[in-house]
Structures are given as C-alpha cells and as structure tokens.
Enzyme design. Structure first.
Site, short mmCIF file in Angstrom:
data_model
loop_
_atom_site.label_atom_id
_atom_site.label_comp_id
_atom_site.label_asym_id
_atom_site.label_seq_id
_atom_site.Cartn_x
_atom_site.Cartn_y
_atom_site.Cartn_z
N SER A 157 118.40 39.14 91.55
CA SER A 157 117.22 39.27 90.62
C SER A 157 116.48 40.26 91.08
CB SER A 157 116.71 37.72 90.55
OG SER A 157 115.54 37.97 90.02
N ASN A 208 113.03 40.64 81.13
CA ASN A 208 112.42 39.31 81.57
C ASN A 208 112.11 39.45 83.02
OD1 ASN A 208 114.05 37.36 83.75
ND2 ASN A 208 115.51 38.62 82.68
N ASN A 236 123.94 41.42 87.34
CA ASN A 236 122.62 41.04 86.92
C ASN A 236 121.69 42.03 85.96
OD1 ASN A 236 120.08 39.29 87.00
ND2 ASN A 236 120.75 38.42 88.87
N LYS A 241 126.26 37.11 93.09
CA LYS A 241 126.23 37.97 91.87
C LYS A 241 125.37 39.19 92.38
CE LYS A 241 123.99 37.46 87.46
NZ LYS A 241 123.49 36.46 86.38
N ASN A 246 113.44 39.99 90.11
CA ASN A 246 111.89 39.53 89.87
C ASN A 246 111.30 38.65 91.04
OD1 ASN A 246 111.70 40.59 87.43
ND2 ASN A 246 113.20 39.09 86.72
N THR A 247 112.28 38.53 92.24
CA THR A 247 111.57 37.84 93.30
C THR A 247 111.64 39.02 94.52
OG1 THR A 247 112.66 36.07 92.87
CG2 THR A 247 112.32 36.33 95.19
N PHE A 274 112.18 33.17 88.64
CA PHE A 274 113.00 31.94 88.91
C PHE A 274 112.05 30.95 88.84
CE2 PHE A 274 115.74 33.92 92.72
CZ PHE A 274 116.81 34.49 91.96
#
Ligand SMILES: Cc1cc2nc3c(=O)[nH]c(=O)nc-3n(C[C@H](O)[C@H](O)[C@H](O)COP(=O)(O)O)c2cc1C
Length: 368
Positions: free
Chosen positions: A184, A114, A255, A226, A186-187, A118
């Site tokens: 994450s 994925n 994560n 996390k 993805n940021t 966010f």
C-alpha cells in the site's frame, strides 16, 4: 443499459466516494441478513474451475482487498458471481486511517485515487466477527482470502513482525489463504518491506507463524504476498526469489500505483490528489507486471492478477499473461456489482472461441 448504470450509479455518484462505499456495504450487510440476495449467480461451468494453492475455486473472478475491509458483507459477494473474496487489509491493532476525504473518483478515467491509510477495526475485532459468522457455517462456500497489513504506529522491526504474526494467528482459522500486504502506498515506510532483506525477514517470520497455525480447512494456511506496480524489474525478481525460497503459495499483482500517466483526462487537481491510483489507467502496467512475473518464475509460482480489470476481455488478457485468478474492485464502481458474472460469462465464450478446455489451459499462453 443496466439498472446500475441508469439509476443506481448516478445516485451513488451524488455522494462522495467513501460515503457511497459505506452505504453500499451497509446495504449488502442488511440484504444479506434479510436473506433477499440470491444464493449465488456464479456460473457453474466446469471450464471456469481453477485449482490454486491446493484449493478449488468455482471461477477465477474474485473481490480485491479494500472493498470489504472488515468482512462485513462476506456472504453477499457470491450473489454477484464472485468465485472468491479477499477481505482486509486488517491491521494488528485498530486504527482510524488517514483524515477524510481520502477516496476520490475520476469518472473521466474510470479510476479512483485513495489514501485510506488502512482504516481498520484491528485483527481482534475482525476475528470476533468471523467467529460469529463461522457459527453459521460455512463463512463462505467459496474460498476466502484474508489480507493483513502493518499498524501505522508500529515501526521497530521486531514489533512489525509481531504485528503481522498477531493478525495471522487471530485470523488464519477463518481464512482459506492469508495475503500479506507490503504494497500500500498509504502507510509510511510500508513499501520498504518489499526490499529483499526486510521482505525475507518479514515473510520468514510470517511463515513460521503460518506453520504453527491452521486455516479454516484445518491445514497450514497458504500465504501470498501482494506487490506494488511501481517496483523495478530487479525488485520483482527479488520478490520471486524470496517467494520461491520460503514456499509462498503465490503473488498478488498489483496494488494501486503512485505514478500518474500524462494520458489521464481528469482535472489536474484531481490527478494531483495524494494516494494510489486504481482502475483503467492501471491496466497496462498491471498486465506488464503479470507477464514479467510469469516469465521470470517460469510459470511455477501461482499468480493472482488485479488492476484495471473491467471486462471479460481484460480478465482473459490477464489470465493469458499468467494469472490463474483475477480480482476486481474499481471496475465494480463503474460497471456495477454484476461485473463478475459478466466476466465469467465472457470467459466461457472466449475459451470456447480459442478452443481451450479450461482456464488453466489459458494461463500464461501469451508468455510461453
Ligand atoms: C478505495 C480502495 C481501497 C483499497 N484498499 C486496499 C487494502 O486495504 N489492501 C489492499 O491490499 N489493497 C487495497 N486496494 C487495492 C485493490 O485491492 C487493488 O489492488 C487495486 O485497486 C487495483 O485493482 P482495481 O483497479 O480493480 O481497483 C484498495 C483499492 C481501493 C480503490
């Protein structure tokens, strides 16, 4: 074979991953408002009870962040046997996330990639939803973790600190525990906040806000961080040092990973999708990280294990590696919503087999 595997899963898998997910969350929300879900199928076996951060958990199996990002289906989750729920990641400000498609199933590997980025209604809107839920007290009989993360467009250091603090301020009153997401993939730039200096300044600032806040129990909210499975051993030691120094309640590991092992069975095009990989291929690494964190912290820092858990054996292994609690997400997609109940039943049997009286007795037993 379960009804999920024979009927529901084949239907859901005809839809793209995100559509299937949104549909499921809507169904759970609806089922909950109609009152057609059983109250709870959580086992009440005393051996499963866990105390973490001064809070009692009915069992050690929780919903991982990212599944119910906006807290739309919170009261539904215990019906499947979950002992706690983590919602989020919620960002300070509303944002759409990355363009679709941004979630991909890898059925041959029981995995997902994925790059949601966010997608979030923002902390004000989620706090509003929590307020309405709280009016029908309690939001959740089991503990609720609210996971907060950085708004993409906020980049300047003080603004980032304030972005997290705003989310904590607005959401802590509805949570038992706050989780800070710095992992994450993805940021852009988010994982840089895992480095010692930035992490210390971010978490100190968040802890100041936490001390000035009260959680749903009327207490200072315990704060967790996390982390990513892609960190070096050196960086993980730094995280532990900061966590101990700032008196965090614990660490959630891990994560999703940006690495791709050669042993994946899915097509090269699928494997090459940008984003974080979760599910079975993450299991070994997440377990290795857990063992490392437990050993390095001398078992003194409570740990939550997540990544590739899809059976009681997986959960038990993670607990024996040092996790006091475990979480699942991708396993639900492939094994079905009653996975937590199955895991809990299996854990009771595994504890009995090994003549252990409680989950607590099993925590870190393979690393001592
Ligand atoms: C579609 C998807 C979205 C996710 N979104 C988040 C998120 O918003 N915040 C977060 O901390 N973790 C997020 N995660 C990571 C999970 O919480 C978990 O750490 C990871 O998927 C490993 O567990 P699993 O193998 O059981 O899925 C997401 C995972 C997936 C598959």
């Amino acid at each position: 074979m379960s009804i999920y595997k024979s009927l529901v899963k084949p239907l859901l898998f005809t839809l793209d991953a995100e559509t299937a997910h949104s549909f499921t969350i809507k169904c759970l929300h609806r089922a909950n408002s109609l009152g057609i879900l059983t109250k709870s199928t959580a086992l009440t076996d005393p051996t499963l009870k866990v105390s973490f951060g001064g809070i009692e958990f009915p069992n050690p199996v929780g919903l991982a962040a990212g599944c119910d990002k906006a807290g739309e289906a919170i009261p539904a989750w215990p019906s499947f046997g979950f002992g706690f729920v983590e919602i989020g990641t919620i960002t300070g400000e509303p944002q759409p996330g990355n363009p679709k498609p941004r979630a991909f199933r890898l059925p041959q590997d029981d995995a997902v990639i994925n790059r949601m980025g966010f997608n979030s209604e923002g902390s004000e809107a989620v706090a509003e939803r929590m307020k309405i839920l709280k009016a029908r007290k309690p939001i959740l009989a089991s503990p609720l973790i609210i996971n907060i993360g950085k708004t993409k467009v906020v980049t300047e250091e003080n603004a980032v600190l304030e972005d997290y603090r705003k989310s904590l301020r607005l959401l802590a009153p509805y949570a038992d525990i706050i989780a800070v997401n710095v992992s994450s993939p993805n940021t852009p730039g988010l994982r840089l906040w895992q480095e010692k200096g930035p992490l210390k300044s971010l978490l100190s600032s968040i802890m100041q806000e936490a001390i000035a806040s009260v959680n749903a129990r009327g207490e200072t909210p315990p704060v967790l961080v996390k982390i990513s499975p892609d960190m070096s051993a050196h960086d993980m030691v730094d995280v532990l040092e900061v966590a101990v120094e700032l008196q965090l309640a614990g660490v959630i590991a891990t994560n999703t990973t940006i690495s791709r092992s050669d042993s994946l069975h899915s097509s090269a095009a699928k494997v090459a999708e940008t984003g974080g990989l979760s599910g079975r291929p993450l299991k070994e690494r997440a377990n290795e990280v857990m063992r490392f964190l437990f050993r390095e912290s001398g078992g003194r820092l409570p740990l939550i294990g997540v990544g590739g858990i899809s059976s009681a054996e997986d959960a038990y292994e993670r607990i024996r590696s040092g996790a006091s609690l475990v979480q699942v997400y991708t396993g639900l997609i492939f094994e079905g919503p009653y996975l937590p109940r199955t895991i809990n039943q299996g854990l009771v049997a595994l504890l009995q087999r090994d003549r252990l009286k409680s989950i607590n007795d099993a925590v870190g037993i393979d690393c001592r």
